[in-house]
Design a protein around this motif. Structure first.
Motif, PDB file in Angstrom:
ATOM      1  N   VAL A 301       0.820  -1.213   0.000  1.00  0.00           N
ATOM      2  CA  VAL A 301       0.000   0.000   0.000  1.00  0.00           C
ATOM      3  C   VAL A 301       0.852   1.260   0.000  1.00  0.00           C
ATOM      4  O   VAL A 301       0.584   2.214  -0.742  1.00  0.00           O
ATOM      5  CB  VAL A 301      -0.946  -0.007   1.220  1.00  0.00           C
ATOM      6  N   THR A 302       1.880   1.286   0.833  1.00  0.00           N
ATOM      7  CA  THR A 302       2.653   2.516   1.029  1.00  0.00           C
ATOM      8  C   THR A 302       3.959   2.527   0.260  1.00  0.00           C
ATOM      9  O   THR A 302       4.327   3.542  -0.340  1.00  0.00           O
ATOM     10  CB  THR A 302       2.935   2.725   2.534  1.00  0.00           C
ATOM     11  N   SER A 303       4.667   1.408   0.282  1.00  0.00           N
ATOM     12  CA  SER A 303       5.982   1.376  -0.365  1.00  0.00           C
ATOM     13  C   SER A 303       5.909   1.077  -1.850  1.00  0.00           C
ATOM     14  O   SER A 303       6.922   1.184  -2.559  1.00  0.00           O
ATOM     15  CB  SER A 303       6.887   0.339   0.322  1.00  0.00           C
ATOM     16  N   GLY A 304       4.741   0.651  -2.343  1.00  0.00           N
ATOM     17  CA  GLY A 304       4.579   0.421  -3.776  1.00  0.00           C
ATOM     18  C   GLY A 304       5.161  -0.880  -4.282  1.00  0.00           C
ATOM     19  O   GLY A 304       5.408  -1.021  -5.481  1.00  0.00           O
ATOM     20  N   TRP A 305       5.384  -1.836  -3.402  1.00  0.00           N
ATOM     21  CA  TRP A 305       5.937  -3.113  -3.835  1.00  0.00           C
ATOM     22  C   TRP A 305       4.856  -3.958  -4.512  1.00  0.00           C
ATOM     23  O   TRP A 305       3.665  -3.839  -4.210  1.00  0.00           O
ATOM     24  CB  TRP A 305       6.487  -3.886  -2.640  1.00  0.00           C
ATOM     25  N   SER A 306       5.291  -4.863  -5.394  1.00  0.00           N
ATOM     26  CA  SER A 306       4.368  -5.822  -5.987  1.00  0.00           C
ATOM     27  C   SER A 306       4.040  -6.897  -4.959  1.00  0.00           C
ATOM     28  O   SER A 306       4.711  -7.028  -3.926  1.00  0.00           O
ATOM     29  CB  SER A 306       4.999  -6.477  -7.220  1.00  0.00           C
ATOM     30  N   ALA A 307       3.005  -7.677  -5.247  1.00  0.00           N
ATOM     31  CA  ALA A 307       2.645  -8.763  -4.343  1.00  0.00           C
ATOM     32  C   ALA A 307       3.777  -9.781  -4.224  1.00  0.00           C
ATOM     33  O   ALA A 307       4.054 -10.303  -3.138  1.00  0.00           O
ATOM     34  CB  ALA A 307       1.365  -9.447  -4.830  1.00  0.00           C
ATOM     35  N   THR A 308       4.452 -10.055  -5.336  1.00  0.00           N
ATOM     36  CA  THR A 308       5.563 -11.008  -5.315  1.00  0.00           C
ATOM     37  C   THR A 308       6.687 -10.511  -4.425  1.00  0.00           C
ATOM     38  O   THR A 308       7.209 -11.251  -3.580  1.00  0.00           O
ATOM     39  CB  THR A 308       6.092 -11.252  -6.736  1.00  0.00           C
ATOM     40  N   ALA A 309       7.077  -9.261  -4.593  1.00  0.00           N
ATOM     41  CA  ALA A 309       8.177  -8.709  -3.807  1.00  0.00           C
ATOM     42  C   ALA A 309       7.828  -8.653  -2.323  1.00  0.00           C
ATOM     43  O   ALA A 309       8.658  -8.991  -1.467  1.00  0.00           O
ATOM     44  CB  ALA A 309       8.536  -7.312  -4.319  1.00  0.00           C
ATOM     45  N   SER A 310       6.614  -8.245  -2.004  1.00  0.00           N
ATOM     46  CA  SER A 310       6.236  -8.171  -0.591  1.00  0.00           C
ATOM     47  C   SER A 310       6.175  -9.558   0.035  1.00  0.00           C
ATOM     48  O   SER A 310       6.475  -9.732   1.220  1.00  0.00           O
ATOM     49  CB  SER A 310       4.893  -7.461  -0.437  1.00  0.00           C
ATOM     50  N   GLY A 311       5.794 -10.563  -0.756  1.00  0.00           N
ATOM     51  CA  GLY A 311       5.809 -11.927  -0.245  1.00  0.00           C
ATOM     52  C   GLY A 311       7.213 -12.408   0.059  1.00  0.00           C
ATOM     53  O   GLY A 311       7.449 -13.108   1.049  1.00  0.00           O
ATOM     54  N   LEU A 312       8.161 -12.012  -0.759  1.00  0.00           N
ATOM     55  CA  LEU A 312       9.555 -12.405  -0.546  1.00  0.00           C
ATOM     56  C   LEU A 312      10.161 -11.762   0.695  1.00  0.00           C
ATOM     57  O   LEU A 312      11.165 -12.246   1.219  1.00  0.00           O
ATOM     58  CB  LEU A 312      10.394 -12.038  -1.773  1.00  0.00           C
ATOM     59  N   ALA A 313       9.578 -10.680   1.163  1.00  0.00           N
ATOM     60  CA  ALA A 313      10.137  -9.973   2.314  1.00  0.00           C
ATOM     61  C   ALA A 313      10.214 -10.867   3.542  1.00  0.00           C
ATOM     62  O   ALA A 313      11.107 -10.707   4.384  1.00  0.00           O
ATOM     63  CB  ALA A 313       9.313  -8.720   2.628  1.00  0.00           C
ATOM     64  N   GLY A 314       9.283 -11.813   3.675  1.00  0.00           N
ATOM     65  CA  GLY A 314       9.289 -12.693   4.832  1.00  0.00           C
ATOM     66  C   GLY A 314      10.147 -13.933   4.675  1.00  0.00           C
ATOM     67  O   GLY A 314      10.193 -14.775   5.587  1.00  0.00           O
TER      68      GLY A 314
END
Length: 489
Positions: A301-314
């Motif tokens: 929502v805020t940082s503009g990451w894609s769903a794939t990238a945000s999933g990789l964060a964990g």
């Protein structure tokens, strides 16, 4: 193990075609349930936009699944012992498959929430069945490597879940995160039907604690509704929900003291170590569930990451658990669980503080340090936690103790996901507003830090060595045979 607990026809050879197929069936089945849990968080924002869902409704998409799972997992384990572990596992897989199809076909938030509640029932039926089938189907010397394979696949499923979920959301429709379960479940059902021998505990006696089970559902359901709708529901309705929660919880405690075969034997909590370890589990796994939810949404929502990238964060969390859990277990064997279970949550808290600053245009360098520190703390505490819970009870209660600890872990995640958004001022469509969500996100991460530090404090004071005789015979064997919530979902 008693002869009555052996599968009909004797043990399977783990290296035979049937033995390998059985192991594949239980590892793949467990992996599907874990995969589903980690995929959904990544897709929440897209689901909300597609179905015009509010934040409380999205909380129920996550919490409804956890509610069913936490409420029924102990009942499901006992049911398998009574009527057959293979039978219950197959029913659970079929139930999970049909519920996944319903999730994929949902046309509004209410339908999706209802389908997720049903899906959680299927997960509760199959979750305890996997390890129970391994335990009953293989000879004692082959169980450890079989459980190792199961644990490894579970870890891989947790690792690739966010990546698969993100890729599906970015390239197709969110509906496929549920629809993909259908062919996978069919494969598991076919494998288990052919390969898994039936087994049950013929010595299990007494009635199911249906009253206790119903009281748990009412307690968790009423409290979850009150926490989720606190910002929007009428005051009278909230008061009624909390009254129902209090009455149901008090009745559950009274009933559990008097019932001949209670769902949760309260005498287990007479051990200070068992009580402290479960209290710490409630706080730490509550924080874990909230952190993974809030970070993924904040990045999109805020940082503009894609769903794939945000999933990789964990991903660091799963990598750390896979690589370091055995070393943490060895450390706990040498120094006891008190130090790693105190230091681990505090280190996790440092990680959450480092992630408070995630905001607009944050890149990988702004996320990785905090997530890595958080992952290292989690890896330090998870294996010692399992050992502490199981060593605190007699060997005959090891399976029950593991089930209770798993249920407590899911309950912690459920209550945190339900409570934190309202407590930090988030409601309605705030999950789609970068300014509003960022403010709530930062307060939520600080609240998670407090939960984690609280877990460390409980461990320090609650896990002091008890001045008693030697541990019950077989406690070490119990640690090897049973698993607690070692793969966060």
């Amino acid at each position: 193990m008693a002869v009555t607990d052996q599968p009909q026809g004797g043990y399977l050879d783990r290296h035979s075609p049937r033995g390998r197929a059985m192991l594949a069936a239980v590892t793949l089945g467990s992996g599907i349930a874990i995969l589903d849990g980690s995929i959904v968080n990544v897709a929440l924002r897209t689901i909300g936009e597609s179905l015009s869902a509010s934040l409380p409704q999205l909380q129920w998409v996550v919490g409804g699944y956890l509610l069913s799972l936490a409420s029924l997992v102990l009942v499901a384990g006992a049911l398998g012992d009574r009527i057959g572990r293979r039978r219950v596992y197959l029913i659970g897989m079929a139930w999970f498959m049909l519920a996944s199809a319903l999730c994929a076909l949902a046309q509004d938030p209410g339908q999706l929430i209802a389908a997720r509640l049903v899906q959680g029932v299927g997960a509760a039926l199959l979750t305890p069945g996997a390890l129970a089938l391994i335990q009953a189907s293989y000879a004692p010397g082959e169980r450890a490597p079989a459980i190792g394979t199961w644990a490894g696949v579970s870890g891989i499923a947790a690792a690739i879940g966010p990546l698969i979920g993100g890729a599906i959301v970015d390239t197709t429709s969110w509906r496929w995160i549920f629809a993909i379960n259908v062919p996978l479940c069919l494969a598991v059902i076919a494998l288990a039907w052919w390969s898994a021998p039936e087994s049950r505990d013929e010595e299990s006696t007494g009635r199911f604690d249906l009253v206790g089970s119903a009281l748990v559902v009412v307690t968790l359901g009423a409290s979850t509704w009150a926490l989720t709708t606190a910002a929007e529901a009428p005051t009278a309705a909230l008061v009624l929900a909390w009254v129902v929660t209090a009455v149901a919880a008090a009745t559950f405690l009274l009933w559990s003291r008097r019932a001949s075969h209670p769902l949760v034997p309260l005498h287990l909590f007479g051990s200070r170590v068992f009580s402290a370890a479960n209290a710490m589990t409630l706080l730490v796994y509550g924080a874990l569930g909230a952190v993974m939810l809030f970070v993924v949404i904040q990045l999109q929502v805020t940082s503009g990451w894609s769903a794939t990238a945000s999933g990789l964060a964990g991903l660091p969390v799963t990598v750390a658990l896979l690589l370091l859990s055995s070393r943490a277990a060895a450390l706990a064997d040498r120094v006891g669980p008190r130090i790693p279970m105190t230091v681990g949550p505090v280190v996790c808290g440092v990680g959450t503080v480092l992630m408070v600053g995630i905001g607009r245009d944050t890149g990988w360098t702004g996320v990785a340090p905090g997530m890595v520190v958080f992952a290292l703390g989690l890896a330090l505490l998870v294996s010692p936690l399992t050992a502490a819970v199981l060593a605190a009870v007699a060997d005959r209660y090891a399976g029950l103790a593991s089930g209770i600890n798993n249920a407590v872990a899911r309950t912690g995640s459920l209550l945190a996901v339900a409570a934190l958004p309202a407590l930090v001022g988030l409601s309605g469509d705030d999950y789609a507003d970068p300014v509003a969500f960022t403010e709530g996100y930062r307060w939520a991460m600080l609240a998670c830090t407090a939960l984690l530090v609280g877990g460390g404090v409980i461990s320090w004071f609650g896990l002091r060595p008890e001045v008693t005789g030697p541990p019950p015979a077989g406690a070490a064997r119990g640690r090897r045979r049973h698993a607690g919530p070692s793969t966060p979902a």
